[in-house]
Write a protein that holds these residues in place. Structure first.
Motif, PDB file in Angstrom:
ATOM      1  N   ALA A 176      11.168   0.510   6.876  1.00  0.00           N
ATOM      2  CA  ALA A 176      12.605   0.501   7.155  1.00  0.00           C
ATOM      3  C   ALA A 176      13.349   1.565   6.364  1.00  0.00           C
ATOM      4  O   ALA A 176      14.475   1.929   6.718  1.00  0.00           O
ATOM      5  N   THR A 177      12.756   2.080   5.295  1.00  0.00           N
ATOM      6  CA  THR A 177      13.418   3.125   4.506  1.00  0.00           C
ATOM      7  C   THR A 177      13.295   4.498   5.151  1.00  0.00           C
ATOM      8  O   THR A 177      13.961   5.446   4.690  1.00  0.00           O
ATOM      9  N   ARG A 178      12.484   4.646   6.180  1.00  0.00           N
ATOM     10  CA  ARG A 178      12.307   5.935   6.837  1.00  0.00           C
ATOM     11  C   ARG A 178      13.438   6.182   7.836  1.00  0.00           C
ATOM     12  O   ARG A 178      14.040   5.245   8.362  1.00  0.00           O
ATOM     13  N   ASP A 179      13.687   7.470   8.116  1.00  0.00           N
ATOM     14  CA  ASP A 179      14.746   7.813   9.066  1.00  0.00           C
ATOM     15  C   ASP A 179      14.470   7.221  10.439  1.00  0.00           C
ATOM     16  O   ASP A 179      15.362   6.669  11.082  1.00  0.00           O
ATOM     17  N   VAL A 180      13.222   7.363  10.925  1.00  0.00           N
ATOM     18  CA  VAL A 180      12.825   6.802  12.221  1.00  0.00           C
ATOM     19  C   VAL A 180      11.577   5.952  11.972  1.00  0.00           C
ATOM     20  O   VAL A 180      10.452   6.461  11.971  1.00  0.00           O
ATOM     21  N   PRO A 181      11.736   4.639  11.735  1.00  0.00           N
ATOM     22  CA  PRO A 181      10.586   3.812  11.404  1.00  0.00           C
ATOM     23  C   PRO A 181       9.480   3.838  12.449  1.00  0.00           C
ATOM     24  O   PRO A 181       8.287   3.807  12.111  1.00  0.00           O
ATOM     25  N   ALA A 182       9.842   3.895  13.742  1.00  0.00           N
ATOM     26  CA  ALA A 182       8.811   3.885  14.782  1.00  0.00           C
ATOM     27  C   ALA A 182       7.912   5.110  14.685  1.00  0.00           C
ATOM     28  O   ALA A 182       6.695   5.019  14.871  1.00  0.00           O
ATOM     29  N   LEU A 183       8.496   6.281  14.388  1.00  0.00           N
ATOM     30  CA  LEU A 183       7.681   7.489  14.246  1.00  0.00           C
ATOM     31  C   LEU A 183       6.855   7.443  12.960  1.00  0.00           C
ATOM     32  O   LEU A 183       5.694   7.849  12.940  1.00  0.00           O
ATOM     33  N   ALA A 184       7.457   6.937  11.895  1.00  0.00           N
ATOM     34  CA  ALA A 184       6.723   6.856  10.631  1.00  0.00           C
ATOM     35  C   ALA A 184       5.570   5.870  10.718  1.00  0.00           C
ATOM     36  O   ALA A 184       4.564   6.023  10.012  1.00  0.00           O
ATOM     37  N   SER A 185       5.690   4.852  11.571  1.00  0.00           N
ATOM     38  CA  SER A 185       4.641   3.833  11.647  1.00  0.00           C
ATOM     39  C   SER A 185       3.320   4.398  12.157  1.00  0.00           C
ATOM     40  O   SER A 185       2.252   3.876  11.817  1.00  0.00           O
ATOM     41  N   ALA A 186       3.373   5.454  12.987  1.00  0.00           N
ATOM     42  CA  ALA A 186       2.121   6.038  13.493  1.00  0.00           C
ATOM     43  C   ALA A 186       1.318   6.653  12.351  1.00  0.00           C
ATOM     44  O   ALA A 186       0.112   6.389  12.207  1.00  0.00           O
ATOM     45  N   GLY A 187       1.960   7.495  11.522  1.00  0.00           N
ATOM     46  CA  GLY A 187       1.270   8.056  10.369  1.00  0.00           C
ATOM     47  C   GLY A 187       0.880   6.991   9.371  1.00  0.00           C
ATOM     48  O   GLY A 187      -0.193   7.053   8.750  1.00  0.00           O
ATOM     49  N   PHE A 188       1.741   5.988   9.194  1.00  0.00           N
ATOM     50  CA  PHE A 188       1.440   4.887   8.285  1.00  0.00           C
ATOM     51  C   PHE A 188       0.174   4.156   8.727  1.00  0.00           C
ATOM     52  O   PHE A 188      -0.672   3.786   7.904  1.00  0.00           O
ATOM     53  N   ALA A 189       0.033   3.944  10.045  1.00  0.00           N
ATOM     54  CA  ALA A 189      -1.152   3.253  10.561  1.00  0.00           C
ATOM     55  C   ALA A 189      -2.414   4.087  10.349  1.00  0.00           C
ATOM     56  O   ALA A 189      -3.484   3.545  10.007  1.00  0.00           O
ATOM     57  N   ARG A 190      -2.317   5.406  10.550  1.00  0.00           N
ATOM     58  CA  ARG A 190      -3.504   6.249  10.303  1.00  0.00           C
ATOM     59  C   ARG A 190      -3.908   6.203   8.835  1.00  0.00           C
ATOM     60  O   ARG A 190      -5.100   6.128   8.511  1.00  0.00           O
ATOM     61  N   GLY A 191      -2.924   6.247   7.951  1.00  0.00           N
ATOM     62  CA  GLY A 191      -3.246   6.129   6.531  1.00  0.00           C
ATOM     63  C   GLY A 191      -3.853   4.777   6.204  1.00  0.00           C
ATOM     64  O   GLY A 191      -4.748   4.671   5.357  1.00  0.00           O
ATOM     65  N   ALA A 192      -3.363   3.722   6.863  1.00  0.00           N
ATOM     66  CA  ALA A 192      -3.906   2.382   6.619  1.00  0.00           C
ATOM     67  C   ALA A 192      -5.358   2.288   7.066  1.00  0.00           C
ATOM     68  O   ALA A 192      -6.199   1.671   6.384  1.00  0.00           O
ATOM     69  N   MET A 193      -5.688   2.889   8.204  1.00  0.00           N
ATOM     70  CA  MET A 193      -7.088   2.854   8.655  1.00  0.00           C
ATOM     71  C   MET A 193      -7.981   3.639   7.701  1.00  0.00           C
ATOM     72  O   MET A 193      -9.093   3.198   7.366  1.00  0.00           O
ATOM     73  N   GLY A 194      -7.502   4.807   7.245  1.00  0.00           N
ATOM     74  CA  GLY A 194      -8.282   5.551   6.259  1.00  0.00           C
ATOM     75  C   GLY A 194      -8.438   4.779   4.973  1.00  0.00           C
ATOM     76  O   GLY A 194      -9.512   4.780   4.348  1.00  0.00           O
ATOM     77  N   CYS A 195      -7.396   4.073   4.565  1.00  0.00           N
ATOM     78  CA  CYS A 195      -7.460   3.244   3.370  1.00  0.00           C
ATOM     79  C   CYS A 195      -8.501   2.143   3.527  1.00  0.00           C
ATOM     80  O   CYS A 195      -9.283   1.864   2.602  1.00  0.00           O
ATOM     81  N   ALA A 196      -8.537   1.503   4.693  1.00  0.00           N
ATOM     82  CA  ALA A 196      -9.497   0.423   4.926  1.00  0.00           C
ATOM     83  C   ALA A 196     -10.928   0.945   4.884  1.00  0.00           C
ATOM     84  O   ALA A 196     -11.825   0.299   4.311  1.00  0.00           O
ATOM     85  N   VAL A 197     -11.161   2.128   5.465  1.00  0.00           N
ATOM     86  CA  VAL A 197     -12.522   2.697   5.464  1.00  0.00           C
ATOM     87  C   VAL A 197     -12.963   3.034   4.040  1.00  0.00           C
ATOM     88  O   VAL A 197     -14.095   2.703   3.620  1.00  0.00           O
ATOM     89  N   VAL A 198     -12.116   3.684   3.281  1.00  0.00           N
ATOM     90  CA  VAL A 198     -12.472   4.057   1.908  1.00  0.00           C
ATOM     91  C   VAL A 198     -12.666   2.807   1.061  1.00  0.00           C
ATOM     92  O   VAL A 198     -13.609   2.716   0.256  1.00  0.00           O
ATOM     93  N   ALA A 199     -11.759   1.826   1.220  1.00  0.00           N
ATOM     94  CA  ALA A 199     -11.883   0.598   0.446  1.00  0.00           C
ATOM     95  C   ALA A 199     -13.185  -0.129   0.776  1.00  0.00           C
ATOM     96  O   ALA A 199     -13.853  -0.680  -0.120  1.00  0.00           O
ATOM     97  N   ALA A 200     -13.578  -0.123   2.054  1.00  0.00           N
ATOM     98  CA  ALA A 200     -14.847  -0.768   2.427  1.00  0.00           C
ATOM     99  C   ALA A 200     -16.024  -0.086   1.737  1.00  0.00           C
ATOM    100  O   ALA A 200     -16.936  -0.757   1.232  1.00  0.00           O
ATOM    101  N   GLY A 201     -16.024   1.238   1.698  1.00  0.00           N
ATOM    102  CA  GLY A 201     -17.103   1.941   1.010  1.00  0.00           C
ATOM    103  C   GLY A 201     -17.167   1.598  -0.458  1.00  0.00           C
ATOM    104  O   GLY A 201     -18.269   1.406  -1.019  1.00  0.00           O
ATOM    105  N   TYR A 202     -16.023   1.472  -1.098  1.00  0.00           N
ATOM    106  CA  TYR A 202     -16.016   1.144  -2.532  1.00  0.00           C
ATOM    107  C   TYR A 202     -16.426  -0.297  -2.781  1.00  0.00           C
ATOM    108  O   TYR A 202     -17.198  -0.600  -3.703  1.00  0.00           O
ATOM    109  N   VAL A 203     -15.894  -1.231  -1.952  1.00  0.00           N
ATOM    110  CA  VAL A 203     -16.212  -2.646  -2.170  1.00  0.00           C
ATOM    111  C   VAL A 203     -17.679  -2.937  -1.891  1.00  0.00           C
ATOM    112  O   VAL A 203     -18.345  -3.691  -2.624  1.00  0.00           O
TER     113      VAL A 203
END
Length: 434
Positions: A176-203
């Motif tokens: 909600a702090t972004r200028d256009v939350p809907a557009l920011a959510s796409a990049g946010f989701a890609r970062g979240a998927m990358g985060c999940a993959v890296v976290a799985a490798g570490y765990v």
């Protein structure tokens, strides 16, 4: 146009930071060229974006300086405000000596930043604008989203449903702090998927082999440094936002043990489901439309400019300019998908309203400060009321106002320029853009 140059105090940014605030010779030469030929909206919007970006960096520069910063932040913001005032005065058609005085006032603030003085008490107060409409829309999105997440948990009886709802609320608050939350959510989701993959490798692979906290810290150094570098890259900032924030949460390092695989998979599934759910709700519930945003923004600027003519308490010209510049930069940034001609037509209309508002403020300050005769002040008050009610009637009153003042004097000449700027374009023209 009637405001006196702000008196400089002291401050304390070093030479490099002072150069970051502005090069007076470059700005003076550029504005002098604008006197002869009106700049394109792209040039004006680019300059405003640079000014507001510099304003946003002031706090970080001052934090890096430490306790010796003094009034550096106040002087830096004052210098940027004077540059905005010079741009507005050029747009209004002011005489060059008036523009030059404004630039010189800004230059004095830059000097105070580079060479601080002891005992400086200069203050430059700023006020953030409350975006009530955007806040209400975000509140509605959050309410619908949380209720929808709770309904999904109730229907499915998902064991990780409470974590899912917690993640939904957190992701809503972040986006909600972004200028256009809907557009920011796409990049946010890609970062979240990358985060999940890296976290799985570490765990699953790295943390079971770590035998000491120092080893774990060394292992986490690599992804966190990469995430930090990505956060400094504009096109990767949303991806880095989610990656850096949630990687430690998903890994969950602790001194007494580690995640078991099933707990990690359940938690990660709840996290990813929340990210995609929030992104979908931003697109479905009161979706952002650039053209609608432009209409609201130009209507807001018009209401505020008209209100200045009769308001009991006036903002300073600098506050008015900074607020509108920030709004224009945000609108141009969020409206990039619109046709360029339409976007820049909106920008020109908003810039015109900004200049007119500055003229209203300085005319009222001239009336209150006494440089005008009583008869001229009364005529000017009548003109301002007529301009606020119906701008089409205002030009007919200009000759009567000018007959009461000496237009050959500095005050009279600037008064004539301000009146011309206010009657040059009707407010309906700006609204027609959207």
């Amino acid at each position: 146009m009637f405001s006196r140059p702000a008196r400089a105090g002291g401050g304390g940014l070093a030479g490099a930071a002072a150069r970051r605030v502005g090069d007076r010779r470059a700005h003076a030469g550029g504005l002098a060229g604008w006197q002869a030929a009106a700049p394109a909206p792209a040039a004006e919007s680019g300059l405003l974006a640079e000014i507001m970006a510099a304003s946003g960096r002031v706090e970080f520069d001052v934090l890096e300086m430490g306790p010796g910063a003094g009034r550096a932040a106040d002087h830096a913001r004052a210098a940027l405000a004077e540059l905005l005032a010079a741009v507005a005065r050029v747009r209004a058609g002011a005489r060059w000596h008036t523009v030059r005085e404004t630039l010189e006032a800004g230059a004095r603030h830059i000097d105070a930043v580079a060479a601080p003085r002891a005992g400086d008490r200069f203050r430059f107060r700023t006020r953030s604008v409350r975006q009530a409409t955007q806040g209400a829309r975000n509140g509605a999105r959050v309410a619908v989203g949380v209720l929808g997440a709770a309904l999904a948990w109730h229907v499915t009886a998902w064991p990780s449903g409470s974590g899912f709802i917690a993640y939904v609320v957190l992701v809503y608050g972040l986006l909600a702090t972004r200028d256009v939350p809907a557009l920011a959510s796409a990049g946010f989701a890609r970062g979240a998927m990358g985060c999940a993959v890296v976290a799985a490798g570490y765990v699953l692979l790295v943390i079971p082999m770590a035998t000491a906290p120092e080893v774990l810290a060394a292992c986490l150094l690599v992804p966190m440094v990469i995430g930090g570098l990505a956060a400094r890259t504009p096109r990767l900032v949303n991806q880095a936002f989610s990656f850096n924030m949630f990687l430690p949460v998903l890994i969950g390092p602790s001194n007494g043990g580690r995640y078991d695989e099933s707990a990690f998979l359940n938690g990660t599934m709840a996290f990813l489901a929340a990210v995609f759910f929030a992104g979908a709700m931003f697109r479905l519930v009161l979706p952002f439309r650039p053209d609608e945003h432009l209409r609201r923004t130009i209507a807001w600027a018009e209401r505020r400019a008209v209100g200045l003519a009769t308001a009991r308490r006036l903002p300073s010209a600098h506050d008015w300019l900074m607020t509108n510049a920030d709004s224009m930069v945000r609108a141009v940034r969020t409206g990039r998908d619109l046709p360029q001609a339409r976007l820049f037509a909106y920008f020109a209309a908003h810039m015109e309203m900004t200049v007119q508002g500055m003229c209203v403020i300085e005319l009222r300050e001239a009336m209150a400060g006494g440089p005008l005769a009583a008869g001229g002040a009364r005529r000017l008050a009548v003109f301002l009321r007529a301009w606020a009610r119906d701008p089409a009637r205002a030009p007919a009153l200009v000759p009567g106002v000018l007959r009461r003042v000496d237009t050959q004097s500095v005050t009279g000449g600037e008064l004539a320029i301000a009146l011309q700027a206010m009657t040059r374009r009707g407010r309906a023209d700006g609204m027609a853009v959207a």
